[in-house]
Design a protein around this motif. Structure first.
Motif, mmCIF file in Angstrom:
data_model
loop_
_atom_site.group_PDB
_atom_site.id
_atom_site.type_symbol
_atom_site.label_atom_id
_atom_site.label_comp_id
_atom_site.label_asym_id
_atom_site.label_seq_id
_atom_site.Cartn_x
_atom_site.Cartn_y
_atom_site.Cartn_z
ATOM 1 N N MET A 61 0.753 -1.093 -0.019
ATOM 2 C CA MET A 61 0.119 0.060 0.051
ATOM 3 C C MET A 61 0.917 1.173 -0.123
ATOM 4 O O MET A 61 0.572 2.095 -0.762
ATOM 5 C CB MET A 61 -0.822 -0.094 1.143
ATOM 6 N N ARG A 62 1.946 1.377 0.769
ATOM 7 C CA ARG A 62 2.748 2.616 0.943
ATOM 8 C C ARG A 62 3.629 2.590 -0.353
ATOM 9 O O ARG A 62 3.661 3.826 -0.978
ATOM 10 C CB ARG A 62 3.749 2.506 2.003
ATOM 11 N N ALA A 63 4.063 1.428 -1.047
ATOM 12 C CA ALA A 63 4.729 1.596 -2.446
ATOM 13 C C ALA A 63 3.541 2.205 -3.497
ATOM 14 O O ALA A 63 4.003 2.871 -4.145
ATOM 15 C CB ALA A 63 5.167 0.235 -3.030
ATOM 16 N N ARG A 64 2.528 1.915 -3.308
ATOM 17 C CA ARG A 64 1.475 2.432 -4.340
ATOM 18 C C ARG A 64 1.375 4.057 -3.993
ATOM 19 O O ARG A 64 1.252 4.711 -4.788
ATOM 20 C CB ARG A 64 0.007 1.775 -4.123
ATOM 21 N N LEU A 65 1.041 4.263 -2.873
ATOM 22 C CA LEU A 65 0.878 5.894 -2.550
ATOM 23 C C LEU A 65 2.325 6.539 -2.940
ATOM 24 O O LEU A 65 2.177 7.687 -3.200
ATOM 25 C CB LEU A 65 0.680 5.954 -1.100
ATOM 26 N N SER A 105 -10.323 10.263 -1.192
ATOM 27 C CA SER A 105 -10.499 10.853 0.018
ATOM 28 C C SER A 105 -9.255 9.810 0.994
ATOM 29 O O SER A 105 -8.717 10.665 1.907
ATOM 30 C CB SER A 105 -11.885 10.397 0.753
ATOM 31 N N PHE A 106 -9.069 8.544 0.785
ATOM 32 C CA PHE A 106 -8.086 8.110 1.581
ATOM 33 C C PHE A 106 -6.873 8.438 1.318
ATOM 34 O O PHE A 106 -5.832 8.488 2.172
ATOM 35 C CB PHE A 106 -8.276 6.380 1.248
ATOM 36 N N LEU A 107 -6.462 8.738 0.091
ATOM 37 C CA LEU A 107 -5.287 9.137 -0.640
ATOM 38 C C LEU A 107 -4.811 10.385 -0.041
ATOM 39 O O LEU A 107 -3.721 10.744 0.425
ATOM 40 C CB LEU A 107 -5.477 9.099 -2.134
ATOM 41 N N ARG A 108 -5.822 11.384 -0.328
ATOM 42 C CA ARG A 108 -5.611 12.850 0.576
ATOM 43 C C ARG A 108 -5.058 12.721 2.024
ATOM 44 O O ARG A 108 -4.114 13.422 2.432
ATOM 45 C CB ARG A 108 -6.887 13.534 0.253
ATOM 46 N N LYS A 109 -5.636 11.825 2.655
ATOM 47 C CA LYS A 109 -5.538 11.660 4.164
ATOM 48 C C LYS A 109 -3.987 11.180 4.386
ATOM 49 O O LYS A 109 -3.416 11.688 5.179
ATOM 50 C CB LYS A 109 -6.360 10.567 4.946
ATOM 51 N N LYS A 110 -3.703 10.405 3.403
ATOM 52 C CA LYS A 110 -2.175 9.871 3.342
ATOM 53 C C LYS A 110 -1.366 11.083 3.145
ATOM 54 O O LYS A 110 -0.253 11.030 3.775
ATOM 55 C CB LYS A 110 -1.998 8.554 2.695
ATOM 56 N N PHE A 111 -1.488 11.534 2.113
ATOM 57 C CA PHE A 111 -0.656 12.630 1.888
ATOM 58 C C PHE A 111 -0.576 13.776 2.948
ATOM 59 O O PHE A 111 0.567 14.289 3.220
ATOM 60 C CB PHE A 111 -1.325 13.485 0.659
ATOM 61 N N TYR A 112 -1.689 14.075 3.589
ATOM 62 C CA TYR A 112 -1.636 14.876 4.865
ATOM 63 C C TYR A 112 -0.995 14.393 5.875
ATOM 64 O O TYR A 112 0.050 15.244 6.660
ATOM 65 C CB TYR A 112 -3.087 15.370 5.434
ATOM 66 N N ALA A 113 -1.080 13.164 5.975
ATOM 67 C CA ALA A 113 -0.421 12.446 7.363
ATOM 68 C C ALA A 113 1.174 12.287 7.143
ATOM 69 O O ALA A 113 1.868 12.785 7.889
ATOM 70 C CB ALA A 113 -0.795 10.896 7.377
ATOM 71 N N ALA A 119 1.763 -4.982 -12.052
ATOM 72 C CA ALA A 119 1.193 -5.341 -13.346
ATOM 73 C C ALA A 119 -0.436 -5.217 -13.299
ATOM 74 O O ALA A 119 -0.973 -5.565 -14.302
ATOM 75 C CB ALA A 119 1.645 -6.835 -13.400
ATOM 76 N N GLU A 120 -1.166 -5.441 -12.283
ATOM 77 C CA GLU A 120 -2.480 -5.305 -12.033
ATOM 78 C C GLU A 120 -3.075 -3.928 -12.605
ATOM 79 O O GLU A 120 -2.521 -2.833 -12.284
ATOM 80 C CB GLU A 120 -2.961 -5.584 -10.726
ATOM 81 N N PRO A 121 -4.031 -3.677 -13.417
ATOM 82 C CA PRO A 121 -4.386 -2.595 -14.017
ATOM 83 C C PRO A 121 -4.764 -1.506 -12.932
ATOM 84 O O PRO A 121 -4.835 -0.524 -13.074
ATOM 85 C CB PRO A 121 -5.685 -3.091 -14.819
ATOM 86 N N GLU A 122 -5.212 -2.130 -11.798
ATOM 87 C CA GLU A 122 -5.847 -1.230 -10.632
ATOM 88 C C GLU A 122 -4.770 -0.776 -9.725
ATOM 89 O O GLU A 122 -5.289 -0.077 -8.595
ATOM 90 C CB GLU A 122 -7.093 -1.637 -10.136
ATOM 91 N N PHE A 123 -3.447 -0.916 -9.987
ATOM 92 C CA PHE A 123 -2.630 -0.586 -9.095
ATOM 93 C C PHE A 123 -2.735 0.793 -8.617
ATOM 94 O O PHE A 123 -2.224 0.969 -7.182
ATOM 95 C CB PHE A 123 -1.297 -1.056 -9.701
ATOM 96 N N LEU A 124 -2.856 1.662 -9.257
ATOM 97 C CA LEU A 124 -2.774 3.044 -8.829
ATOM 98 C C LEU A 124 -4.489 3.484 -8.419
ATOM 99 O O LEU A 124 -4.683 4.742 -8.026
ATOM 100 C CB LEU A 124 -2.269 4.039 -10.009
ATOM 101 N N GLN A 125 -5.459 2.625 -8.848
ATOM 102 C CA GLN A 125 -6.722 3.085 -8.427
ATOM 103 C C GLN A 125 -7.239 3.003 -6.805
ATOM 104 O O GLN A 125 -7.748 2.076 -6.644
ATOM 105 C CB GLN A 125 -7.755 2.213 -9.329
ATOM 106 N N LEU A 136 1.440 15.666 -12.538
ATOM 107 C CA LEU A 136 0.095 15.203 -13.115
ATOM 108 C C LEU A 136 -1.206 15.440 -11.986
ATOM 109 O O LEU A 136 -0.755 15.833 -10.807
ATOM 110 C CB LEU A 136 0.099 13.623 -13.046
ATOM 111 N N ARG A 137 -2.148 15.608 -12.544
ATOM 112 C CA ARG A 137 -3.357 15.935 -11.875
ATOM 113 C C ARG A 137 -3.753 14.590 -10.996
ATOM 114 O O ARG A 137 -3.324 13.364 -11.510
ATOM 115 C CB ARG A 137 -4.489 16.175 -12.825
ATOM 116 N N LEU A 138 -4.403 14.647 -9.948
ATOM 117 C CA LEU A 138 -4.791 13.157 -9.114
ATOM 118 C C LEU A 138 -5.587 12.262 -10.240
ATOM 119 O O LEU A 138 -5.272 11.223 -10.212
ATOM 120 C CB LEU A 138 -5.619 13.633 -8.009
#
Length: 335
Positions: A32-36, A109-117, A99-105, A48-50
């Motif tokens: 998860m942290r690698a994806r973020l 809201s969850f993503l923004r919280k992690k950015f703030y953290a 390799a999974e298509p949804e790796f960055l999906q 890039l835009r979100l």
């Protein structure tokens, strides 16, 4: 109210993200942290835009050999990611899960919280570490590195007047302030000897006229800078007379970025000038690359190169290079 990150804060936050990923305790947390982290890197270095990041198929969109990122959609563009970013990007894309298509999906809201953290680890307010702030901070970073405004806008995928206005007004008009400062710097230098208007303030050397050679059509003026770099500039006799060029005179000289040739080793070329430096940054589209070269005395040379030559010329960030240019590429400016 300021809502952008300075270049130093961007670098600090980049290191903070790398450490945060490395501190993951479980396998699930590591993935998860690698994806973020990958999402952050694409915003921080690709601008890039979100929504653009979340729509990416990372392995299909990023060439891990060349570092070329292809963004599709209404603001389609191609961006050359810096070498400094590709180390972690290649590592993350090497994970089987990438390799999974949804790796960055991920949920926004969850993503923004992690950015703030992660930003809180540096005691940065949420307003400067969100996706939009990071994206526009990258644009401001490029402007401060003297990347031309049209290329910055293309880099960010800003194609209409409203998008341009949003960037110019971001963080209390920080982009306007940077551009205004560059214009004032050009106006303050003034009195360009030849070759058109002054460029954006880079490529400027100060020194003393140490020798003059007068020919029928040209005058060669040798300038020894205050850091003992010797440059040769060419001008017409009329231009030399206008500047009242004489030995021991203090002059500045500006080098045309379009006429610089970079080589990995000092090479015997039919060009009068050669300056040693280190590639500090590269900013590219599919045609042009703007290379910022740091000289030992603190001067920055910006060279405009053809992107297709980067690989064969072995030009990359952190690499030592020699900048060659003719005497005709050097413009004299009166003190």
């Amino acid at each position: 109210m300021r809502s952008h990150l300075t270049r130093q804060q961007l670098e600090g936050l980049t290191l903070c993200w790398e450490q945060w990923e490395a501190e993951a305790a479980t396998r699930t947390q590591k993935i998860m942290r690698a994806r973020l982290h990958l999402i952050f890197l694409l915003m921080r270095y690709g601008g890039l835009r979100l929504g653009e990041v979340l729509a990416l198929d990372p392995r299909g969109s990023i060439d891990t050999i060349t570092g070329m990122l292809r963004v599709s959609g209404s603001n389609a563009r191609e961006i050359l990611l810096p070498v400094s970013a590709m180390r972690n990007i290649r590592r993350i894309l090497g994970l089987p899960q990438a390799a999974e298509p949804e790796f960055l999906q991920l949920d926004q809201s969850f993503l923004r919280k992690k950015f703030y953290a992660v930003g809180q680890l540096m005691e940065l307010p949420s307003g400067v570490v969100g996706p939009r702030a990071i994206r526009y901070s990258r644009g401001l970073e490029l402007l401060e590195l003297h990347v031309p405004m049209p290329l910055v806008l293309k880099f960010l995928g800003q194609q209409d007047a409203d998008q341009l206005l949003a960037f110019l007004n971001f963080s209390d008009g920080e982009a306007r302030r940077v551009l205004s400062a560059q214009v004032q710097g050009r106006e303050a230098q003034g009195n360009v000897c030849h070759g058109g208007e002054a460029d954006d303030g880079t490529n400027l050397f100060w020194g003393i006229v140490s020798r003059i050679y007068t020919g029928m059509r040209k005058v060669h003026v040798e300038i020894t800078t205050f850091s003992d770099v010797v440059l040769t500039a060419a001008c017409t006799p009329e231009e030399a007379a206008l500047l009242e060029v004489h030995e021991n005179q203090v002059l500045s000289a500006r080098v045309d970025p379009e006429r610089i040739v970079l080589t990995p080793e000092k090479t015997a070329l039919s060009l009068a000038n050669c300056v040693k430096g280190v590639v500090e940054s590269l900013h590219s589209d599919m045609v042009e690359t703007f290379a910022c070269i740091g000289i030992a005395d603190g001067t920055t040379l910006r060279a405009t190169l053809e992107t297709c030559t980067l690989h064969t010329a072995h030009v990359r960030e952190g690499k030592k290079v020699f900048a060659h240019f003719s005497s005709g590429a050097v413009r004299l400016i009166a003190d």
